[in-house]
Design an enzyme around this catalytic site. Structure first.
Site, PDB file in Angstrom:
ATOM      1  N   GLU A  94       0.819  -1.218   0.000  1.00 43.39           N
ATOM      2  CA  GLU A  94       0.000   0.000   0.000  1.00 43.39           C
ATOM      3  C   GLU A  94       0.853   1.269   0.000  1.00 43.39           C
ATOM      4  O   GLU A  94       0.445   2.297  -0.532  1.00 43.39           O
ATOM      5  CB  GLU A  94      -0.957   0.010   1.193  1.00 43.39           C
ATOM      6  CG  GLU A  94      -2.095  -0.998   1.075  1.00 43.39           C
ATOM      7  CD  GLU A  94      -1.711  -2.378   1.571  1.00 43.39           C
ATOM      8  OE1 GLU A  94      -0.528  -2.585   1.932  1.00 43.39           O
ATOM      9  OE2 GLU A  94      -2.600  -3.263   1.590  1.00 43.39           O
ATOM     10  N   PHE A 156     -11.539  -7.479  13.853  1.00 37.76           N
ATOM     11  CA  PHE A 156     -10.482  -7.951  12.959  1.00 37.76           C
ATOM     12  C   PHE A 156     -10.169  -6.881  11.913  1.00 37.76           C
ATOM     13  O   PHE A 156     -11.055  -6.354  11.265  1.00 37.76           O
ATOM     14  CB  PHE A 156     -10.931  -9.244  12.261  1.00 37.76           C
ATOM     15  CG  PHE A 156      -9.914  -9.762  11.286  1.00 37.76           C
ATOM     16  CD1 PHE A 156      -8.678 -10.213  11.710  1.00 37.76           C
ATOM     17  CD2 PHE A 156     -10.193  -9.783   9.923  1.00 37.76           C
ATOM     18  CE1 PHE A 156      -7.734 -10.684  10.805  1.00 37.76           C
ATOM     19  CE2 PHE A 156      -9.266 -10.252   9.014  1.00 37.76           C
ATOM     20  CZ  PHE A 156      -8.029 -10.701   9.453  1.00 37.76           C
ATOM     21  N   GLN A 157      -8.908  -6.555  11.799  1.00 38.79           N
ATOM     22  CA  GLN A 157      -8.417  -5.542  10.844  1.00 38.79           C
ATOM     23  C   GLN A 157      -9.055  -4.181  11.042  1.00 38.79           C
ATOM     24  O   GLN A 157      -9.255  -3.433  10.093  1.00 38.79           O
ATOM     25  CB  GLN A 157      -8.593  -6.025   9.395  1.00 38.79           C
ATOM     26  CG  GLN A 157      -7.724  -7.250   9.110  1.00 38.79           C
ATOM     27  CD  GLN A 157      -7.515  -7.505   7.643  1.00 38.79           C
ATOM     28  OE1 GLN A 157      -8.403  -7.264   6.823  1.00 38.79           O
ATOM     29  NE2 GLN A 157      -6.337  -8.012   7.299  1.00 38.79           N
ATOM     30  N   LYS A 206     -17.752  -1.270   5.631  1.00 36.67           N
ATOM     31  CA  LYS A 206     -18.223  -2.276   4.679  1.00 36.67           C
ATOM     32  C   LYS A 206     -19.745  -2.279   4.533  1.00 36.67           C
ATOM     33  O   LYS A 206     -20.272  -2.517   3.439  1.00 36.67           O
ATOM     34  CB  LYS A 206     -17.735  -3.647   5.148  1.00 36.67           C
ATOM     35  CG  LYS A 206     -17.694  -4.666   4.027  1.00 36.67           C
ATOM     36  CD  LYS A 206     -16.960  -5.916   4.473  1.00 36.67           C
ATOM     37  CE  LYS A 206     -16.938  -6.941   3.348  1.00 36.67           C
ATOM     38  NZ  LYS A 206     -16.268  -8.177   3.774  1.00 36.67           N
ATOM     39  N   MET A 526      23.897   9.122   2.656  1.00 36.23           N
ATOM     40  CA  MET A 526      23.700  10.439   3.257  1.00 36.23           C
ATOM     41  C   MET A 526      23.936  10.387   4.758  1.00 36.23           C
ATOM     42  O   MET A 526      24.490  11.318   5.351  1.00 36.23           O
ATOM     43  CB  MET A 526      22.288  10.951   2.941  1.00 36.23           C
ATOM     44  CG  MET A 526      22.051  12.378   3.356  1.00 36.23           C
ATOM     45  SD  MET A 526      23.197  13.511   2.536  1.00 36.23           S
ATOM     46  CE  MET A 526      22.162  14.128   1.213  1.00 36.23           C
TER      47      MET A 526
HETATM   48  C1  LIG Z   1      12.044   5.824   5.395  1.00 38.94           C
HETATM   49  C2  LIG Z   1      13.317   6.480   5.788  1.00 38.94           C
HETATM   50  N1  LIG Z   1      14.115   5.949   6.717  1.00 38.94           N
HETATM   51  C3  LIG Z   1      15.269   6.560   7.067  1.00 38.94           C
HETATM   52  C4  LIG Z   1      15.628   7.744   6.502  1.00 38.94           C
HETATM   53  C5  LIG Z   1      16.914   8.435   6.938  1.00 38.94           C
HETATM   54  N2  LIG Z   1      17.838   8.580   5.790  1.00 38.94           N
HETATM   55  C6  LIG Z   1      17.928   9.725   5.071  1.00 38.94           C
HETATM   56  S1  LIG Z   1      18.957   9.615   3.787  1.00 38.94           S
HETATM   57  C7  LIG Z   1      19.363   8.035   4.178  1.00 38.94           C
HETATM   58  C8  LIG Z   1      20.335   7.278   3.350  1.00 38.94           C
HETATM   59  C9  LIG Z   1      19.753   6.853   2.069  1.00 38.94           C
HETATM   60  O1  LIG Z   1      20.545   5.841   1.529  1.00 38.94           O
HETATM   61  P1  LIG Z   1      20.437   5.418   0.026  1.00 38.94           P
HETATM   62  O2  LIG Z   1      19.022   5.279  -0.367  1.00 38.94           O
HETATM   63  O3  LIG Z   1      21.320   4.260  -0.217  1.00 38.94           O
HETATM   64  O4  LIG Z   1      20.955   6.695  -0.742  1.00 38.94           O
HETATM   65  P2  LIG Z   1      22.396   7.379  -0.753  1.00 38.94           P
HETATM   66  O5  LIG Z   1      22.376   8.434   0.286  1.00 38.94           O
HETATM   67  O6  LIG Z   1      23.402   6.306  -0.476  1.00 38.94           O
HETATM   68  O7  LIG Z   1      22.479   7.920  -2.129  1.00 38.94           O
HETATM   69  C10 LIG Z   1      18.678   7.614   5.320  1.00 38.94           C
HETATM   70  C11 LIG Z   1      18.825   6.298   5.960  1.00 38.94           C
HETATM   71  C12 LIG Z   1      14.752   8.282   5.542  1.00 38.94           C
HETATM   72  N3  LIG Z   1      14.986   9.446   4.923  1.00 38.94           N
HETATM   73  N4  LIG Z   1      13.616   7.638   5.187  1.00 38.94           N
END
Ligand SMILES: Cc1ncc(C[n+]2csc(CCOP(=O)(O)OP(=O)(O)O)c2C)c(N)n1
Lengths: 619, 209
Positions: A94, A156-157, A206, A526
């Site tokens: 979803e 449920f749900q 529902k 990042m």
């Molecule tokens: C759902 C979610 N969980 C955690 C984060 C924290 N976060 C921000 S950037 C990042 C790294 C992203 O890694 P990747 O997708 O491999 O991209 P890169 O920075 O290596 O290009 C994280 C963990 C986030 N933005 N979204």
């Protein structure tokens, strides 16, 4: 005032147990819903159930595609879809449905629609709703709900969907009656689209969707209490134009609202007629062509050095359709510290929320830009010293900053593949109207920095919420909204891709022409960049000890897979890029990039925009 | 081979001299003004529908507005309820509460009331009953009403503005207050002035038809 949803305690003989949605019970429910009636004289099928009314409301609103996942409580609605011409895309999760609908809304400008069942289906939508909410994207979610009589019994749900989603929707509805459920859907659709756009939700018990009704839904309109302003007040416009006319160093700050309001032409006319440099926020990327002489491109944390210099040194800012997010402003104390701020927005609550507006203008972005445009023309006719030569020195200063801080990256010999090069290579190999979607992280920033966006609605990303996993499902939604001859590419991070890559199954099933470029640095890059910069290089949980082979994985899904090795030379990279783009169907390019590459310029969180750093040693 | 990002380092660049305060208002560097909090009353006319109070209280808590009290009740028009909020915020915060409330789809209109507004609150308090005559005297002093009197406890009600309620509670402390319940303020604009913008039109719609 009653605070309860309209609930009736379950009758003694009504099953309030998990069996309520067993196959048996669902079959009984379906039997109670009347079979599709034959078409009436006018050629349209008359509505006989709440579900049919829901579907009719969607048809009336002009919906073409829906993104969703089936389930017990939403089954009556799906059953009604069986007889409609609406195309439904079954997503793997979803969250994918919500992002796909969100991207559909961004690219098409009309609300995207997603569906989910009650409980876990509805809660899986929440991230996508929150994402759309922070980015003011037009979207509508329809969720199944347990029968009204069981609401509140932990059936449920069951989940309190309106309660859970209230903070992340523009408005949500609990449908209480088969006769009015279609009206609620029509209203939710209209609200998602009008004024400041945003996600809305209708929760559909529902019994309500199964309930009998002959009520055709009214053409959707927004409620009486909702009255977004159209034109700014005359005196306010004159005062704002005065402030801009008397400035020495004006900039326009275009926010995402410019695109939402279809005001890009007005923006361009205004900026070019008066020769005012244009800075954009990240959601506004594409609102003003980045190859234009006046374009200063994106400002903020990872914005261009020249954009951040321009907003730091301007003395008047005409900000349109932006909410001054902290990723844009850095520390508020140092944001455009010398500027008088003219802030145009359709949402009065955005005025002076984060940055004080000296000249608030309430109204539609396009209308207000035109109003200020005209007022400025009068202003300048009155003030004869203000000729076409006005602001020349400022424009030159802005151009100097562009020369001083060009967007560039180092490519010393023998160093592994640079991610920026991959972005540039894909940009070079595709048409101007190519749609780019992204995950969240370093790759997202390279995709915005090193691609030249010249058209609105070609940049699809998660700005406000910063949702990893946004890239692939949003590429799917974008694909359905895009023109057939328009390309859709996704730049993803290995981490972001791993969060929603199950949607590849959907791309393959629907044979969607999408190319995913995974900028693979075997890390949540990042985070690693911040750890290196601000946590003394203590890389807790940011490097992946093992990562799947994305080429093989793509092939396992039935997509085409490619690999680019970090040691490949530029022509090898370009060859793979063109081969992947040339494949007519979903493909994934696993591009192994220099894992040490970081994103610059960077304004450290809460810092001053003018003090962006260009390398780690400046942190 | 290209060079990477170039240009003067942060400390070599020209810096602007201006600044803004935490509210984003441009400030004179000599007088770094931070606006003071003030206490005020907002009144909102809302549609009488399920979930409206939950929306308003959710809005208040998730945006961290500083609310002193929130009261709600239906009006003569069965379609509407009145919500009265007493808030303590600096000026920009007061405006934000007002605008965010106005954004809630079920809110018909909202306004900050002036200092001359008629404001009342109610307290019901229960004291130990050893000195009934003295309790009675204090109750009378504050125009209160005795609601229940038994051998061990006496329960009284006092209405008035916030100051009077505070004073009354102080006066009853000598008897030992066992429990109290206080409503929070409710208020109307004074005289012929309508409390929020939509009131007159709503009034006429209900009373002239
Ligand atoms: C759902 C979610 N969980 C955690 C984060 C924290 N976060 C921000 S950037 C990042 C790294 C992203 O890694 P990747 O997708 O491999 O991209 P890169 O920075 O290596 O290009 C994280 C963990 C986030 N933005 N979204």
């Amino acid at each position: 005032m009653s605070e309860q949803q309209p609930t009736h305690r379950p009758d003694a003989d009504e099953p309030a147990t998990a069996e309520a949605t067993t196959a048996e019970e669902m079959a009984a429910d379906d039997a109670s819903a009347e079979a599709a009636s034959p078409e009436d004289d006018a050629g349209a099928r008359p509505v006989t159930t709440g579900s049919e009314s829901v579907v009719r409301a969607l048809e009336t609103a002009g919906v073409e595609h829906l993104f969703g996942v089936q389930g017990g409580a939403i089954m009556p609605v799906y059953d009604a879809l069986y007889d409609s011409d609406l195309s439904h895309v079954t997503m793997a999760h979803e969250q994918g449905a919500a992002h796909a609908a969100d991207a559909y809304g961004i690219v098409s400008g009309d609300p995207g629609v997603c569906l989910a069942t009650s409980g876990p289906g509805a809660t899986n939508l929440v991230t996508g709703l929150a994402d759309a909410s922070l980015d003011s994207d037009p979207m509508i979610a329809l969720t199944g709900q347990v029968p009204t009589a069981m609401v509140g019994s932990d059936a449920f749900q069951e989940a309190d969907t309106t309660g859970i989603t209230s903070p992340v929707t523009k408005e949500n509805y609990f449908a209480s009656d088969a006769d009015t459920v279609g009206d609620a859907v029509g209203e939710a659709f209209a609200l998602a689209d009008e004024g400041r756009q945003g996600p809305t939700l209708v929760d559909l018990p529902k019994d309500v969707t199964n309930g009998a009704t002959e009520q055709e839904p009214a053409a959707g309109s927004t409620p009486e209490t909702y009255d977004p302003p159209e034109r700014a007040e005359r005196e306010a416009v004159t005062a704002a134009a005065d402030a801009i006319a008397s400035a020495e160093r004006p900039v326009i700050l275009a926010g995402g609202g410019v695109i939402k309001a279809e005001a890009c032409d007005e923006l361009r006319q205004f900026a070019t007629e008066y020769g005012i440099p244009v800075v954009t926020t990240m959601p506004a990327v594409g609102a003003f062509p980045e190859d234009h002489d006046l374009a200063m491109e994106m400002a903020g944390m990872h914005g261009t050095g020249y954009a951040n210099m321009a907003i730091t040194h301007c003395d008047a800012m005409f900000a349109v359709g932006t909410r001054f997010d902290d990723r844009l402003t850095g520390g508020v104390e140092t944001f455009a510290p010398e500027a008088e701020i003219v802030h145009a927005d359709i949402d009065p609550a955005e005025i002076s929320k984060n940055v004080h507006a000296d000249y608030p203008l309430l109204g539609d972005a396009g209308t207000v830009i035109d109003q200020v445009h005209d007022a400025l023309a009068e202003e300048r006719a009155a003030d004869m010293s203000a000729t076409g030569e006005r602001w020349t020195a400022w424009r030159e200063q802005c151009r100097d900053w562009k020369d001083e801080y060009p967007m560039d990256y180092a490519t010393p010999a023998d160093e592994p593949l640079k991610p920026q090069f991959v972005v540039e290579a894909v940009d070079a190999a595709t048409a101007d109207d190519t749609i780019v979607t992204t995950g969240v992280g370093q790759h997202q920033m390279w995709a915005v920095q090193y691609w030249t966006y010249t058209q609105p609605r070609t940049w699809v990303s998660s700005h406000g919420l910063g949702t990893m996993g946004y890239g692939l499902p949003s590429a799917i939604g974008a694909r359905f909204a895009a023109d057939d001859d328009q390309s859709v590419v996704c730049f993803d991070g290995d981490g972001s891709f791993l969060m929603t890559l199950q949607e590849l199954a959907v791309a393959v099933r629907e044979n969607l022409d999408i190319t995913v470029f995974v900028l693979n640095n075997e890390a949540v890059g990042m985070v690693r960049q911040w750890q290196d910069g601000f946590f003394e290089g203590r890389r807790m949980a940011s490097e992946y000890p093992w990562i799947p082979d994305f080429e093989t994985l793509a092939e396992a899904f039935g997509a085409r897979g490619y690999t680019i090795n970090a040691t490949d030379d530029e022509s090898e990279v370009e060859d793979v890029v063109s081969e992947a783009l040339g494949y007519d169907g979903p493909s994934v390019v696993d591009a192994h990039i220099d894992p040490t590459e970081n994103v610059y310029p960077m304004v450290p969180s809460g810092g001053a925009n003018g003090e962006f750093v260009l390398a780690e040693d400046q942190l | 081979m290209t060079e990477g990002l170039q240009g003067p380092a942060p400390d070599e660049r020209p810096q602007p001299s201006g600044r803004r305060n935490a509210q984003g208002i441009r400030i004179d560097p000599e007088v770094a003004a931070e606006p003071e909090s003030r206490r005020t009353v907002l009144s909102a006319l809302v549609e009488n529908e399920p979930g409206v109070l939950a929306k308003i209280s959710g809005l208040v808590s998730r945006r961290q507005f500083n609310i002193e009290s929130l009261t709600v009740g239906t009006t003569t028009n069965p379609e509407t309820s009145r919500v009265t909020l007493v808030i303590e915020e600096p000026e920009p915060g007061v405006r934000q509460v007002e605008k965010q409330l106005d954004k809630v789809i079920n809110v018909i209109s909202v306004r900050e009331l002036g200092d001359d507004a008629v404001r009342r609150e109610l307290v019901v308090l229960k004291v130990h009953g050893e000195e009934p005559d003295k309790v009675n005297a204090v109750t009378e002093m504050y125009d209160g009403t005795t609601l229940d009197a038994g051998p061990r406890t006496i329960t009284v009600q006092i209405t008035g503005d916030e100051q009077k309620i505070d004073d009354a509670i102080d006066a009853f402390r000598q008897f030992g207050i066992r429990e109290l319940a206080r409503t929070g303020q409710t208020a109307l604009a004074r005289g012929e002035e309508w409390t929020t913008h939509a009131e007159e039109e709503r009034y006429e719609r209900v009373h002239d038809t």
